[in-house]
Design an enzyme around this catalytic site. Sequence first.
Site, PDB file in Angstrom:
ATOM      1  N   TYR A   1      69.415  29.914   3.521  1.00  0.00           N
ATOM      2  CA  TYR A   1      68.126  29.299   3.182  1.00  0.00           C
ATOM      3  C   TYR A   1      68.173  28.614   1.817  1.00  0.00           C
ATOM      4  O   TYR A   1      67.587  27.552   1.613  1.00  0.00           O
ATOM      5  CB  TYR A   1      66.986  30.336   3.201  1.00  0.00           C
ATOM      6  CG  TYR A   1      65.648  29.650   3.083  1.00  0.00           C
ATOM      7  CD1 TYR A   1      65.037  29.106   4.214  1.00  0.00           C
ATOM      8  CD2 TYR A   1      65.021  29.492   1.843  1.00  0.00           C
ATOM      9  CE1 TYR A   1      63.839  28.430   4.122  1.00  0.00           C
ATOM     10  CE2 TYR A   1      63.823  28.821   1.740  1.00  0.00           C
ATOM     11  CZ  TYR A   1      63.234  28.289   2.880  1.00  0.00           C
ATOM     12  OH  TYR A   1      62.046  27.605   2.784  1.00  0.00           O
TER      13      TYR A   1
ATOM     14  N   PHE B   1      58.154  -3.080   2.520  1.00  0.00           N
ATOM     15  CA  PHE B   1      58.645  -2.430   3.733  1.00  0.00           C
ATOM     16  C   PHE B   1      57.525  -1.515   4.243  1.00  0.00           C
ATOM     17  O   PHE B   1      56.777  -0.938   3.455  1.00  0.00           O
ATOM     18  CB  PHE B   1      59.945  -1.650   3.536  1.00  0.00           C
ATOM     19  CG  PHE B   1      60.419  -1.106   4.853  1.00  0.00           C
ATOM     20  CD1 PHE B   1      60.916  -1.970   5.815  1.00  0.00           C
ATOM     21  CD2 PHE B   1      60.274   0.231   5.173  1.00  0.00           C
ATOM     22  CE1 PHE B   1      61.275  -1.497   7.075  1.00  0.00           C
ATOM     23  CE2 PHE B   1      60.638   0.703   6.423  1.00  0.00           C
ATOM     24  CZ  PHE B   1      61.136  -0.166   7.378  1.00  0.00           C
ATOM     25  N   THR B   2      57.457  -1.376   5.564  1.00  0.00           N
ATOM     26  CA  THR B   2      56.311  -0.715   6.212  1.00  0.00           C
ATOM     27  C   THR B   2      56.005   0.673   5.641  1.00  0.00           C
ATOM     28  O   THR B   2      54.920   0.903   5.095  1.00  0.00           O
ATOM     29  CB  THR B   2      56.583  -0.610   7.727  1.00  0.00           C
ATOM     30  OG1 THR B   2      57.869  -0.007   7.926  1.00  0.00           O
ATOM     31  CG2 THR B   2      56.566  -1.981   8.379  1.00  0.00           C
TER      32      THR B   2
ATOM     33  N   ASP C   1      65.102   0.987  -3.529  1.00  0.00           N
ATOM     34  CA  ASP C   1      65.167   1.455  -2.152  1.00  0.00           C
ATOM     35  C   ASP C   1      66.619   1.177  -1.743  1.00  0.00           C
ATOM     36  O   ASP C   1      66.989   0.039  -1.452  1.00  0.00           O
ATOM     37  CB  ASP C   1      64.176   0.696  -1.270  1.00  0.00           C
ATOM     38  CG  ASP C   1      64.264   1.147   0.181  1.00  0.00           C
ATOM     39  OD1 ASP C   1      65.309   1.733   0.559  1.00  0.00           O
ATOM     40  OD2 ASP C   1      63.314   0.911   0.944  1.00  0.00           O
TER      41      ASP C   1
ATOM     42  N   LYS D   1      70.760   5.035   7.545  1.00  0.00           N
ATOM     43  CA  LYS D   1      71.366   3.699   7.609  1.00  0.00           C
ATOM     44  C   LYS D   1      72.749   3.770   6.940  1.00  0.00           C
ATOM     45  O   LYS D   1      73.702   4.201   7.560  1.00  0.00           O
ATOM     46  CB  LYS D   1      70.457   2.667   6.918  1.00  0.00           C
ATOM     47  CG  LYS D   1      69.236   2.261   7.739  1.00  0.00           C
ATOM     48  CD  LYS D   1      68.111   3.223   7.630  1.00  0.00           C
ATOM     49  CE  LYS D   1      66.793   2.711   8.092  1.00  0.00           C
ATOM     50  NZ  LYS D   1      65.755   3.776   8.047  1.00  0.00           N
TER      51      LYS D   1
ATOM     52  N   ARG E   1      59.073  -7.860  13.900  1.00  0.00           N
ATOM     53  CA  ARG E   1      58.912  -7.723  12.442  1.00  0.00           C
ATOM     54  C   ARG E   1      58.081  -8.923  11.989  1.00  0.00           C
ATOM     55  O   ARG E   1      58.557  -9.870  11.396  1.00  0.00           O
ATOM     56  CB  ARG E   1      60.259  -7.709  11.712  1.00  0.00           C
ATOM     57  CG  ARG E   1      61.165  -6.551  12.081  1.00  0.00           C
ATOM     58  CD  ARG E   1      60.977  -5.251  11.319  1.00  0.00           C
ATOM     59  NE  ARG E   1      59.826  -4.473  11.641  1.00  0.00           N
ATOM     60  CZ  ARG E   1      59.680  -3.177  11.268  1.00  0.00           C
ATOM     61  NH1 ARG E   1      60.630  -2.547  10.621  1.00  0.00           N
ATOM     62  NH2 ARG E   1      58.581  -2.526  11.544  1.00  0.00           N
TER      63      ARG E   1
ATOM     64  N   PHE F   1      52.667  -0.672  14.370  1.00  0.00           N
ATOM     65  CA  PHE F   1      53.723  -1.220  15.235  1.00  0.00           C
ATOM     66  C   PHE F   1      54.400  -0.148  16.083  1.00  0.00           C
ATOM     67  O   PHE F   1      54.922  -0.436  17.150  1.00  0.00           O
ATOM     68  CB  PHE F   1      54.772  -1.974  14.398  1.00  0.00           C
ATOM     69  CG  PHE F   1      55.432  -1.137  13.343  1.00  0.00           C
ATOM     70  CD1 PHE F   1      54.850  -0.979  12.105  1.00  0.00           C
ATOM     71  CD2 PHE F   1      56.632  -0.488  13.594  1.00  0.00           C
ATOM     72  CE1 PHE F   1      55.450  -0.187  11.125  1.00  0.00           C
ATOM     73  CE2 PHE F   1      57.243   0.288  12.631  1.00  0.00           C
ATOM     74  CZ  PHE F   1      56.645   0.453  11.395  1.00  0.00           C
TER      75      PHE F   1
END
Length: 457
Positions: free
Chosen positions: A71, A123-124, A214, A257, A381, A448
Amino acid sequence: MKYMAEPYKIKSVEVISMTNREQREQYIKEAGYNTFLLKSQQVYIDLLTDSGTTAMSDKQWAAMMVGDESYAGSVNFQHLEETVKKYYGFKYVVPTHQGRGAENLLSSICIKPGDFVPGNMYFTTTRAHQERNGATFRDIIIDEAHDSQKEHPFKGNIDLTKLQALIDEVGADKIPYVCLAVTVNLAGGQPVSMENMKAVKAICDKYKIKVMYDATRCVENAFFIQEREKGFDKKSIASILKEMMSYADGCTMSGKKDCLVNIGGFLCMNDDELYGQACELVVLFEGMPSYGGLAGRDMEAMSVGIQESVDDEYIKHRVTQCRYLGDKLMAAGVPIVKPVGGHAVFLDAKAFLPHIPQDQFPAQMLAAQLYVEAGVRSMERGVISAGRNKDTGDHYYPKLELVRLTIPRRVYTYSHLDVVADACIELFNKRDNIKGLKFVHEPKLLRFFTSRFEPLK
Ligand code: PM9
């Protein structure tokens, strides 16, 4: 060799399903003309996203077997921490379940109502977290980024004049940080130059504003610097990446990514106080600061993925695959965003379907029709992704109305990309028959993902 062959061989395969047009017409109707709502077994070639869709390597799968599921204080966290520090260079690392977990922590800690967060295009999920905490997002990307046909080697750059103008307008104390994305997803996967990163940092240091990257597709960004920026062609991807990060105070990362994993993320920073606050908050939303919502095995796979991601051959092939598809489409006259970026090819839906006005959602319908044509799943997009202005309730109308053909890492071959190119070309040749859509269900947040539509008569 213009298109580099795969720097890997295939050890395990996943069978994909073929469907016929009649079935696909039915499936897309049932999915409300939203490709997110299709079932994966209804899809032949899945270019919805490059997020979490990576094929992990044999070494990553082996790493999963040494998961330490304690843990607290898992050895896998220690490995992740060492790896992130080595390749990214930040002082502190807080793991999160994925990128938006890191965005939540950063926005909740740093933003107060009435603040402004400037960034190189929205970005969303990133903007949704900023707005949820009371900030207004300001787009300060260079103008070229909003023009799909403009060629620019670093179309993701921040316009320094726009940054200075915002500081002069609202005051530095109302700007908790600049959010600098490397690369810029919604501009077409466009990179930021090292020179621009350095210049942004110099301005922000002057006003004591933090620069938070980011870093989701930072390795792809490093590749473009190596390829295009003077003085970097002999440098390794790893050294370029480390230098990029040296011009930031921290970063959010979606490991799904460029860290080559199916789940995971992290938040990095150099600031002791920010780290202390993140460690308190992460417990509330994610878990202990030594696992942040991840299993030990997931952290171990991410450590290995980070090391593999900076291999020069791997990243060259990745970007080459995108270019292969882009070149085929351009040769056939299909309108796409230029230049081709690092993770996807973006169809320009305004130019593809000029007869459909933006409030009838041309990109949404184009994505649906591409699925019907060949079982290829892509993502809108454009206006649907952009959502509504939180104050006026009107749609945001982005200049770019795009369909993203996103290439998962190490998953598809050039033959799959041929199928995709042929389908796009076929559809382009009969584009006049395609009609627009109207909403039948519209969620308030990040619409979206789950909106539903009906074709207009
Ligand atoms: N990007 C993508 O498909 C997946 C979710 S949106 C459909 O492009 C950037 C630049 C991203 C991103 C996710 C996130 C959030 C942050 N920044 O999905 O929460 O492209 O890991 O990351 C997606 P998570």
